[in-house]
Design a protein around this motif. Structure first.
Motif, mmCIF file in Angstrom:
data_model
loop_
_atom_site.group_PDB
_atom_site.id
_atom_site.type_symbol
_atom_site.label_atom_id
_atom_site.label_comp_id
_atom_site.label_asym_id
_atom_site.label_seq_id
_atom_site.Cartn_x
_atom_site.Cartn_y
_atom_site.Cartn_z
ATOM 1 N N THR A 68 0.819 -1.215 0.000
ATOM 2 C CA THR A 68 0.000 0.000 0.000
ATOM 3 C C THR A 68 0.851 1.261 0.000
ATOM 4 O O THR A 68 0.499 2.235 -0.658
ATOM 5 C CB THR A 68 -0.961 0.010 1.205
ATOM 6 N N THR A 69 1.987 1.252 0.707
ATOM 7 C CA THR A 69 2.811 2.460 0.738
ATOM 8 C C THR A 69 3.622 2.630 -0.540
ATOM 9 O O THR A 69 3.697 3.729 -1.088
ATOM 10 C CB THR A 69 3.766 2.453 1.951
ATOM 11 N N ASP A 70 4.220 1.543 -1.055
ATOM 12 C CA ASP A 70 5.066 1.641 -2.248
ATOM 13 C C ASP A 70 4.269 1.972 -3.501
ATOM 14 O O ASP A 70 4.744 2.698 -4.371
ATOM 15 C CB ASP A 70 5.851 0.346 -2.473
ATOM 16 N N LEU A 71 3.061 1.422 -3.606
ATOM 17 C CA LEU A 71 2.282 1.587 -4.829
ATOM 18 C C LEU A 71 1.208 2.669 -4.717
ATOM 19 O O LEU A 71 0.483 2.917 -5.685
ATOM 20 C CB LEU A 71 1.635 0.253 -5.226
ATOM 21 N N GLY A 72 1.076 3.286 -3.560
ATOM 22 C CA GLY A 72 0.075 4.337 -3.393
ATOM 23 C C GLY A 72 -1.339 3.791 -3.470
ATOM 24 O O GLY A 72 -2.233 4.435 -4.009
ATOM 25 N N ALA A 73 -1.536 2.601 -2.920
ATOM 26 C CA ALA A 73 -2.845 1.950 -2.974
ATOM 27 C C ALA A 73 -3.526 2.038 -1.613
ATOM 28 O O ALA A 73 -2.889 2.311 -0.594
ATOM 29 C CB ALA A 73 -2.687 0.491 -3.385
ATOM 30 N N HIS A 74 -4.831 1.794 -1.598
ATOM 31 C CA HIS A 74 -5.608 1.817 -0.360
ATOM 32 C C HIS A 74 -5.799 0.392 0.136
ATOM 33 O O HIS A 74 -6.220 -0.483 -0.626
ATOM 34 C CB HIS A 74 -6.990 2.435 -0.601
ATOM 35 N N PRO A 75 -5.531 0.128 1.421
ATOM 36 C CA PRO A 75 -5.840 -1.200 1.963
ATOM 37 C C PRO A 75 -7.349 -1.321 2.152
ATOM 38 O O PRO A 75 -7.991 -0.440 2.720
ATOM 39 C CB PRO A 75 -5.102 -1.212 3.300
ATOM 40 N N VAL A 76 -7.921 -2.407 1.661
ATOM 41 C CA VAL A 76 -9.363 -2.603 1.778
ATOM 42 C C VAL A 76 -9.665 -3.689 2.797
ATOM 43 O O VAL A 76 -10.466 -3.491 3.706
ATOM 44 C CB VAL A 76 -9.986 -2.961 0.408
ATOM 45 N N GLN A 77 -8.999 -4.848 2.662
ATOM 46 C CA GLN A 77 -9.329 -5.967 3.532
ATOM 47 C C GLN A 77 -8.152 -6.940 3.591
ATOM 48 O O GLN A 77 -7.447 -7.137 2.608
ATOM 49 C CB GLN A 77 -10.570 -6.681 2.990
ATOM 50 N N HIS A 78 -7.983 -7.562 4.774
ATOM 51 C CA HIS A 78 -6.967 -8.593 4.966
ATOM 52 C C HIS A 78 -7.624 -9.725 5.743
ATOM 53 O O HIS A 78 -7.866 -9.603 6.939
ATOM 54 C CB HIS A 78 -5.772 -8.013 5.732
ATOM 55 N N ILE A 79 -7.938 -10.807 5.038
ATOM 56 C CA ILE A 79 -8.547 -11.966 5.674
ATOM 57 C C ILE A 79 -7.661 -13.160 5.395
ATOM 58 O O ILE A 79 -7.506 -13.562 4.238
ATOM 59 C CB ILE A 79 -9.963 -12.247 5.135
ATOM 60 N N GLY A 80 -7.076 -13.722 6.431
ATOM 61 C CA GLY A 80 -6.223 -14.895 6.258
ATOM 62 C C GLY A 80 -5.082 -14.606 5.313
ATOM 63 O O GLY A 80 -4.282 -13.714 5.523
ATOM 64 N N LYS A 81 -5.028 -15.382 4.240
ATOM 65 C CA LYS A 81 -3.943 -15.233 3.269
ATOM 66 C C LYS A 81 -4.339 -14.382 2.068
ATOM 67 O O LYS A 81 -3.610 -14.298 1.095
ATOM 68 C CB LYS A 81 -3.491 -16.616 2.788
ATOM 69 N N LEU A 82 -5.505 -13.758 2.139
ATOM 70 C CA LEU A 82 -5.972 -12.901 1.045
ATOM 71 C C LEU A 82 -5.867 -11.433 1.430
ATOM 72 O O LEU A 82 -6.277 -11.031 2.516
ATOM 73 C CB LEU A 82 -7.424 -13.213 0.688
ATOM 74 N N LEU A 83 -5.311 -10.656 0.512
ATOM 75 C CA LEU A 83 -5.205 -9.219 0.688
ATOM 76 C C LEU A 83 -6.021 -8.552 -0.416
ATOM 77 O O LEU A 83 -5.926 -8.934 -1.578
ATOM 78 C CB LEU A 83 -3.748 -8.764 0.570
#
Length: 156
Positions: A68-83
């Motif tokens: 998210t920091t390197d690519l300028g993206a927004h974190p939406v969800q982190h469930i288990g092994k899925l981002l």
């Protein structure tokens, strides 16, 4: 970069529910080539899922933050092994996309009058990529159409 509101994040989570992971991060971790692939996927899709192969939760959280920091993206969800990551699509307008069709171009044909004393006729024509305009102003295919030897033998 503005943060997403809870309503926007919820809407993106709902939209991402049906998506399949586009990028998979393997044992070697978050390499430069994986970051390039994630960036390309974000440019074309906007909202993507990323699957991480490792079992270490702290490493996944660190990868998530780095993405998210390197690519300028927004974190939406982190469930288990899925981002799930979101970045608005980059609108790359191609120069040829404004043309009428794929492979089409506009050509102006100027024909002299038959007598030579009147004005020449000017016409604008759309021609395909495999066509050309001759000196006389007629449109011809650049290559002849391929014919099947089997159909020729059948008399068609």
């Amino acid at each position: 970069m503005q943060k997403l509101t809870p309503a926007e994040r919820s809407e993106l989570r709902a939209e991402a529910h049906g998506l399949k992971p586009v990028v998979m991060i393997g044992e070697s971790g978050l390499t430069e080539s994986v970051l390039k692939e994630i960036s390309a996927s974000l440019d074309s899709h906007g909202l993507i899922k990323i699957r991480v192969a490792g079992d270490d939760r702290e490493a996944r959280v660190a990868m998530y933050e780095q993405i998210t920091t390197d690519l300028g993206a927004h974190p939406v969800q982190h469930i288990g092994k899925l981002l799930v990551v979101y970045r608005p699509k980059v609108e790359a307008l191609k120069e040829r996309s404004s043309k009428a069709g794929k492979g089409m171009r506009e050509v102006t044909i100027v024909k002299a009058s038959a007598s030579g004393t009147k004005r020449p006729s000017v016409t604008k024509v759309m021609i395909k990529g495999n066509e050309r305009v001759t000196e006389g102003g007629t449109i011809k295919r650049a290559k002849p159409r391929q014919t099947s030897p089997k159909k020729g033998a059948l008399g068609r």
